[in-house]
Write an enzyme that holds these catalytic residues in place. Structure first.
Site, PDB file in Angstrom:
ATOM      1  N   ARG A 253      -2.022 -25.483  -6.212  1.00  0.00           N
ATOM      2  CA  ARG A 253      -0.830 -26.299  -6.388  1.00  0.00           C
ATOM      3  C   ARG A 253      -0.697 -26.681  -7.856  1.00  0.00           C
ATOM      4  O   ARG A 253      -1.698 -26.924  -8.541  1.00  0.00           O
ATOM      5  CB  ARG A 253      -0.889 -27.563  -5.507  1.00  0.00           C
ATOM      6  CG  ARG A 253      -0.690 -27.287  -4.028  1.00  0.00           C
ATOM      7  CD  ARG A 253       0.739 -26.847  -3.739  1.00  0.00           C
ATOM      8  NE  ARG A 253       1.005 -26.568  -2.336  1.00  0.00           N
ATOM      9  CZ  ARG A 253       0.975 -25.358  -1.781  1.00  0.00           C
ATOM     10  NH1 ARG A 253       0.663 -24.318  -2.534  1.00  0.00           N
ATOM     11  NH2 ARG A 253       1.240 -25.191  -0.509  1.00  0.00           N
TER      12      ARG A 253
ATOM     13  N   GLU B 241       8.848 -27.321  -9.678  1.00  0.00           N
ATOM     14  CA  GLU B 241       9.392 -26.001  -9.350  1.00  0.00           C
ATOM     15  C   GLU B 241      10.807 -26.134  -8.807  1.00  0.00           C
ATOM     16  O   GLU B 241      11.026 -26.982  -7.934  1.00  0.00           O
ATOM     17  CB  GLU B 241       8.489 -25.298  -8.333  1.00  0.00           C
ATOM     18  CG  GLU B 241       7.100 -25.026  -8.860  1.00  0.00           C
ATOM     19  CD  GLU B 241       6.144 -24.509  -7.804  1.00  0.00           C
ATOM     20  OE1 GLU B 241       5.058 -24.026  -8.161  1.00  0.00           O
ATOM     21  OE2 GLU B 241       6.476 -24.599  -6.589  1.00  0.00           O
TER      22      GLU B 241
ATOM     23  N   HIS C 117       6.150 -18.763  -8.088  1.00  0.00           N
ATOM     24  CA  HIS C 117       5.673 -19.143  -6.749  1.00  0.00           C
ATOM     25  C   HIS C 117       5.958 -18.025  -5.729  1.00  0.00           C
ATOM     26  O   HIS C 117       6.565 -18.257  -4.680  1.00  0.00           O
ATOM     27  CB  HIS C 117       6.319 -20.453  -6.292  1.00  0.00           C
ATOM     28  CG  HIS C 117       5.467 -21.196  -5.309  1.00  0.00           C
ATOM     29  ND1 HIS C 117       5.288 -22.555  -5.360  1.00  0.00           N
ATOM     30  CD2 HIS C 117       4.739 -20.775  -4.241  1.00  0.00           C
ATOM     31  CE1 HIS C 117       4.501 -22.939  -4.359  1.00  0.00           C
ATOM     32  NE2 HIS C 117       4.150 -21.866  -3.677  1.00  0.00           N
TER      33      HIS C 117
END
Length: 314
Positions: free
Chosen positions: A234, A263, A285
């Protein structure tokens, strides 16, 4: 049964969701704000969500809501106390992306480890055309065999990365962020020892009080100058300002990231200033997002809904 997808575009538009039509009436919204979700969930029996916050604001008028399904493993967006108080069940999904995240870990590593950007540019710029020798030696790389790979968080994904690294001939060590995880076959070490000994450090841990900001300036200063750092856990596990400094000061050799603190990437992210692709690669991601993983994810959730309403998951 009314099934409402609040942010369907977060799983892509190339997944076959026709199986959900057999369960009930399906309404899909590409994205939803918390305020929009309040209106959109009014008649829902099931809500399927990835990032939308699920709390009194977003589902406060959903009088028929019985189940919330999260298209992810993490459930930080759920107000579980509110759900429990209103008798609303929730489900998440684990294990669907183990293979693809492990695969992406090695994609990031080899891009940096073997200086692939440099060599690709060398050929495409036509410097290789008419070169003196058939091999260009100017950017040295090394065998992975015999190197030490340190893993922070040896859960399912970390263990899969460890198994693959071992096949490449790496010595694998790991740090348990909880202090409770003992994995047979691999050497557990303390955090500082892992940093000092590892040629590659990869993060596969969840975001917790123990891991937030774990990789900071002090941590990077304890790594080898030749080390590669990878974050597949993360974003907030890494202090991004400190990582940018470590790369610019050559405290470490390079970093590969698939997750960021904010993000999509924030305009204020200090890593934006690192333009050297030999030292930093960031992917948006995508490590979890192979077609197979996303298909598997949505099939699992489809099964969760079916099992919940026929009582077979009790």
């Amino acid at each position: 049964m009314n099934i409402v997808f609040l942010d369907a575009k977060t799983i892509g538009e190339d997944i076959d969701l026709s199986g959900y039509d057999k369960l009930g009436t399906v309404i899909k919204y590409g994205f939803s704000t918390t305020e929009e979700a309040r209106e959109r969930t009014k008649d829902a029996d099931v809500v399927i969500v990835n990032k939308v916050q699920i709390n009194e604001t977003s589902i406060g008028e959903a009088e028929h809501l019985k189940l919330v399904c999260v298209t992810a493993t993490g459930t930080n967006n759920l107000d579980k106390a509110y759900l429990d108080a209103h008798g609303i069940a929730w489900r998440n999904v684990a294990g669907y992306s183990t293979e693809t995240v492990a695969q992406h870990t090695f994609a990031l590593l080899f891009y940096l480890w073997e200086k692939l950007r440099y060599y690709d540019d060398y050929v495409k710029s036509e410097k290789y055309v008419g070169d003196i020798t058939f091999t260009h030696f100017d950017n040295v790389f090394h065998d992975l065999n015999g190197k030490t790979w340190g893993i922070i968080g040896l859960g399912a994904i970390g263990r899969r990365v460890a198994d693959i690294a071992k096949m490449f001939g790496c010595h694998v060590i790991y740090y348990s962020t909880t202090g409770k995880n003992n994995q047979p076959g691999y050497e557990r070490v303390e955090f500082d020892e892992l940093l000092a000994k590892s040629d590659i450090v990869s993060v596969h841990a969840p975001l917790t009080e123990q891991t937030e900001g774990l990789m900071n300036a002090e941590a990077f200063s304890k790594m080898k100058p030749s080390a590669i750092f990878l974050n597949l856990g993360r974003g907030p596990i890494v202090v991004e300002r400190d990582l940018a400094d470590a790369l610019e000061n050559k405290t470490i050799a390079g970093a590969g990231l698939d997750v960021l603190t904010v993000e999509p990437m924030s305009a204020e992210n200090p890593l934006k200033r690192i333009k050297d692709s030999d030292r930093l690669i960031i992917t948006p991601h995508i490590a979890w997002a192979s077609l197979e993983a996303r298909t598997r994810l949505m099939k699992i959730i489809e099964g969760q809904i079916r099992d919940f309403f026929d009582g077979s998951d009790k």
